[in-house]
Design a protein around this motif. Structure first.
Motif, PDB file in Angstrom:
ATOM      1  N   GLU A  99      -2.477 -13.385  12.414  1.00  0.00           N
ATOM      2  CA  GLU A  99      -3.523 -12.921  11.480  1.00  0.00           C
ATOM      3  C   GLU A  99      -3.469 -11.404  11.319  1.00  0.00           C
ATOM      4  OE1 GLU A  99      -7.121 -16.217  12.025  1.00  0.00           O
ATOM      5  OE2 GLU A  99      -7.048 -14.492  13.359  1.00  0.00           O
ATOM      6  N   ALA A 100      -3.252 -10.709  12.449  1.00  0.00           N
ATOM      7  CA  ALA A 100      -3.209  -9.242  12.401  1.00  0.00           C
ATOM      8  C   ALA A 100      -2.017  -8.776  11.559  1.00  0.00           C
ATOM      9  CB  ALA A 100      -3.131  -8.677  13.810  1.00  0.00           C
ATOM     10  N   ILE A 101      -0.894  -9.464  11.704  1.00  0.00           N
ATOM     11  CA  ILE A 101       0.296  -9.100  10.922  1.00  0.00           C
ATOM     12  C   ILE A 101       0.041  -9.361   9.435  1.00  0.00           C
ATOM     13  CG2 ILE A 101       2.725  -9.763  10.488  1.00  0.00           C
ATOM     14  CD1 ILE A 101       2.943 -10.096  13.599  1.00  0.00           C
ATOM     15  N   GLU A 102      -0.583 -10.487   9.147  1.00  0.00           N
ATOM     16  CA  GLU A 102      -0.921 -10.829   7.758  1.00  0.00           C
ATOM     17  C   GLU A 102      -1.887  -9.790   7.166  1.00  0.00           C
ATOM     18  OE1 GLU A 102      -0.781 -12.663   4.232  1.00  0.00           O
ATOM     19  OE2 GLU A 102       0.567 -12.950   5.938  1.00  0.00           O
ATOM     20  N   ALA A 103      -2.863  -9.397   7.979  1.00  0.00           N
ATOM     21  CA  ALA A 103      -3.814  -8.362   7.524  1.00  0.00           C
ATOM     22  C   ALA A 103      -3.051  -7.082   7.188  1.00  0.00           C
ATOM     23  CB  ALA A 103      -4.855  -8.090   8.608  1.00  0.00           C
ATOM     24  N   GLY A 104      -2.094  -6.742   8.038  1.00  0.00           N
ATOM     25  CA  GLY A 104      -1.296  -5.542   7.825  1.00  0.00           C
ATOM     26  C   GLY A 104      -0.538  -5.594   6.505  1.00  0.00           C
ATOM     27  N   LYS A 105      -0.036  -6.790   6.157  1.00  0.00           N
ATOM     28  CA  LYS A 105       0.702  -6.926   4.895  1.00  0.00           C
ATOM     29  C   LYS A 105      -0.220  -6.645   3.715  1.00  0.00           C
ATOM     30  CE  LYS A 105       4.123 -10.211   6.518  1.00  0.00           C
ATOM     31  NZ  LYS A 105       4.323 -11.624   6.799  1.00  0.00           N
TER      32      LYS A 105
ATOM     33  N   MET B 136      -0.420  -2.301  11.677  1.00  0.00           N
ATOM     34  CA  MET B 136       0.339  -1.112  11.282  1.00  0.00           C
ATOM     35  C   MET B 136       1.856  -1.323  11.326  1.00  0.00           C
ATOM     36  SD  MET B 136      -1.850   0.833  10.125  1.00  0.00           S
ATOM     37  CE  MET B 136      -0.773   2.202   9.688  1.00  0.00           C
ATOM     38  N   THR B 137       2.301  -2.373  12.010  1.00  0.00           N
ATOM     39  CA  THR B 137       3.755  -2.628  12.004  1.00  0.00           C
ATOM     40  C   THR B 137       4.217  -3.007  10.593  1.00  0.00           C
ATOM     41  OG1 THR B 137       3.511  -4.991  12.533  1.00  0.00           O
ATOM     42  CG2 THR B 137       3.798  -3.483  14.406  1.00  0.00           C
ATOM     43  N   GLN B 138       3.270  -3.423   9.742  1.00  0.00           N
ATOM     44  CA  GLN B 138       3.617  -3.877   8.394  1.00  0.00           C
ATOM     45  C   GLN B 138       3.498  -2.769   7.353  1.00  0.00           C
ATOM     46  OE1 GLN B 138       4.791  -7.072   8.154  1.00  0.00           O
ATOM     47  NE2 GLN B 138       4.550  -6.774  10.358  1.00  0.00           N
ATOM     48  N   HIS B 139       3.024  -1.605   7.777  1.00  0.00           N
ATOM     49  CA  HIS B 139       2.680  -0.589   6.786  1.00  0.00           C
ATOM     50  C   HIS B 139       3.916   0.049   6.164  1.00  0.00           C
ATOM     51  CE1 HIS B 139       0.449   2.678   4.869  1.00  0.00           C
ATOM     52  NE2 HIS B 139      -0.566   1.825   4.943  1.00  0.00           N
ATOM     53  N   ARG B 140       3.814   0.246   4.853  1.00  0.00           N
ATOM     54  CA  ARG B 140       4.928   0.813   4.081  1.00  0.00           C
ATOM     55  C   ARG B 140       5.394   2.177   4.600  1.00  0.00           C
ATOM     56  NH1 ARG B 140       4.958   0.258  -1.751  1.00  0.00           N
ATOM     57  NH2 ARG B 140       5.474  -1.897  -2.209  1.00  0.00           N
ATOM     58  N   ARG B 141       4.395   3.003   4.974  1.00  0.00           N
ATOM     59  CA  ARG B 141       4.756   4.383   5.295  1.00  0.00           C
ATOM     60  C   ARG B 141       5.433   4.546   6.649  1.00  0.00           C
ATOM     61  NH1 ARG B 141       0.808   8.713   2.454  1.00  0.00           N
ATOM     62  NH2 ARG B 141       1.014   7.840   0.372  1.00  0.00           N
ATOM     63  N   LYS B 142       5.372   3.513   7.442  1.00  0.00           N
ATOM     64  CA  LYS B 142       6.040   3.510   8.757  1.00  0.00           C
ATOM     65  C   LYS B 142       5.624   4.667   9.651  1.00  0.00           C
ATOM     66  CE  LYS B 142       8.187  -0.281   8.079  1.00  0.00           C
ATOM     67  NZ  LYS B 142       7.346  -1.391   8.422  1.00  0.00           N
ATOM     68  N   LYS B 143       4.417   5.165   9.436  1.00  0.00           N
ATOM     69  CA  LYS B 143       3.914   6.184  10.369  1.00  0.00           C
ATOM     70  C   LYS B 143       3.573   5.489  11.690  1.00  0.00           C
ATOM     71  CE  LYS B 143       2.030   9.775   7.457  1.00  0.00           C
ATOM     72  NZ  LYS B 143       0.830  10.586   7.195  1.00  0.00           N
ATOM     73  N   VAL B 144       3.564   6.262  12.776  1.00  0.00           N
ATOM     74  CA  VAL B 144       3.374   5.655  14.096  1.00  0.00           C
ATOM     75  C   VAL B 144       1.915   5.836  14.555  1.00  0.00           C
ATOM     76  CG1 VAL B 144       4.164   5.678  16.497  1.00  0.00           C
ATOM     77  CG2 VAL B 144       5.783   6.146  14.634  1.00  0.00           C
ATOM     78  N   PRO B 145       1.203   4.731  14.788  1.00  0.00           N
ATOM     79  CA  PRO B 145      -0.168   4.878  15.286  1.00  0.00           C
ATOM     80  C   PRO B 145      -0.156   5.277  16.759  1.00  0.00           C
ATOM     81  CG  PRO B 145       0.400   2.545  15.003  1.00  0.00           C
ATOM     82  CD  PRO B 145       1.622   3.324  14.632  1.00  0.00           C
ATOM     83  N   ILE B 146      -0.845   6.359  17.088  1.00  0.00           N
ATOM     84  CA  ILE B 146      -0.823   6.882  18.463  1.00  0.00           C
ATOM     85  C   ILE B 146      -2.245   6.928  19.017  1.00  0.00           C
ATOM     86  CG2 ILE B 146      -0.217   8.856  19.926  1.00  0.00           C
ATOM     87  CD1 ILE B 146       2.308   8.261  18.647  1.00  0.00           C
TER      88      ILE B 146
END
Ligand code: 2PG
Length: 345
Positions: A126-132, A158-168
């Protein structure tokens, strides 16, 4: 031409087939809630009634920042603007709310509250789907509760996010934690999204119900009593927090820490819980204590708001066609909003 947040969001939402040419429509049984141009009027109408939320909110008009992302609004699109208007750049930001994906205790139907339980495999999906669904909306800052299920949800999304920024995750619990987690490259810093964890966004503390089975508790104490503990506004479960108590800390945190970020034009995502988010939505949508009791949130469904000139404008949720009422309005509440829409037509 630069793509606006809202146009980008529309791309995502359209791909989930919930968008009609006239706006989002959330189907809730026979009723539906139209979510684009009317909402602003609805909010104003609710604000005029002077309920709980509008009294608490401090409105502040914000200066435009040239670096901030522009949010498209059909009501104030360039077509409707005069030459003078075009000089003004109102401050706007996106706010995404996500209830965590299914947890291992959701699966077992146990009262969870502040017990720190991880996601199930379904919750991870679900979290991955939400990210999409939110992958096209730029995110500058992430807030999560202190609980792992919300943090897992934010990170997996955030693993699905287009910008590929890293959540820290920001470790500010003490001086050493802060010093030891410093980043020494400005370039790397630019590619990071700070993740701020706050206990105030935790699920409401369920007191002596934590760990008990919801069905067994209803069998023992009666359905009505358990429903009162679960969904009344100001009646707490034994030695736990009522929704009102949860709202006091969650909304205060939102006003004090998150709203200023939105005012400065930052796009924010909050990953939290059923009840902490219900209280924040009560504040954003100016729901009364009667209305909020019928608000239910599905796990892992992102909800998008636009913050504009001190107001929150609900843009709905990227709803999959099979999930009726995913924004979580119950039929009654949907009908209520529809009536307001009709009144304002
Ligand atoms: O158990 C909990 O912590 C919450 C959320 O899952 O339950 P309820 O739906 O009763 O508020």
């Amino acid at each position: 031409m630069a793509t606006t947040v809202f146009q980008q969001a529309l791309g995502t939402l359209e791909s989930h087939s919930c968008l009609s040419s006239s706006g989002f429509r959330h189907e809730c049984g026979s009723a539906s809630v139209k979510l684009i141009s009317k909402d602003f009027k609805v909010d104003i109408a609710l604000m005029r009634r002077g309920n709980y939320c509008s009294k608490k909110r401090s409105f502040s008009l914000i200066q435009a920042s040239t670096s901030q992302t522009t949010v498209f609004d059909p009501v104030s699109s360039p077509l409707h603007k005069t030459a003078n208007d075009s000089k003004k750049k109102p401050s706007e930001a996106a706010l995404i709310l996500i209830r965590h994906g299914e947890s291992m205790w959701n699966e077992k139907n146990l009262f969870t509250g502040c017990v720190d339980v991880p996601l199930t495999k379904k919750g991870v999906e679900e979290a991955i789907e939400a990210g999409k669904r939110i992958s096209n909306i730029p995110i500058d800052l992430i807030y999560t509760s202190a609980l792992i299920r919300a943090q897992m949800t934010a990170m997996l999304a955030m693993t699905q996010h287009r910008r590929k920024k890293v959540p820290i995750i920001q470790h500010e619990e003490n001086e050493q934690a802060r010093a030891w987690s410093q980043i020494f490259s400005e370039e790397t810093n630019k590619q990071c999204i700070p993740v701020i964890t706050a206990w105030q966004l935790n699920e409401r503390m369920y007191g002596e119900l934590q760990g008990l089975n919801k069905q067994e508790t209803a069998d023992k104490y009666g359905k009505a009593k358990v429903q009162e503990w679960r969904r009344s506004y100001d009646i707490p479960p034994p030695n736990g927090e009522s929704l009102e108590m949860c709202a006091e800390r969650a909304v205060a945190y939102f006003q004090e820490h998150i709203e200023p970020q939105l005012q400065s034009g930052k796009n924010v995502m909050i990953a939290a819980h059923g009840n902490s988010l219900r209280s924040i939505i009560m504040y954003l949508d100016k729901l009364t204590s009667q209305e909020v009791i019928s608000l239910e949130l599905s796990t892992g469904i992102p909800m998008l708001y636009i913050f504009k000139e001190g107001s929150f404008i609900r843009r709905g949720s990227p709803v999959a066609p099979t999930e009726a009422g995913v924004y979580a309005y119950t039929k009654r509440l949907a009908q209520y909003r529809q009536r307001l829409d009709e009144m304002l037509q």
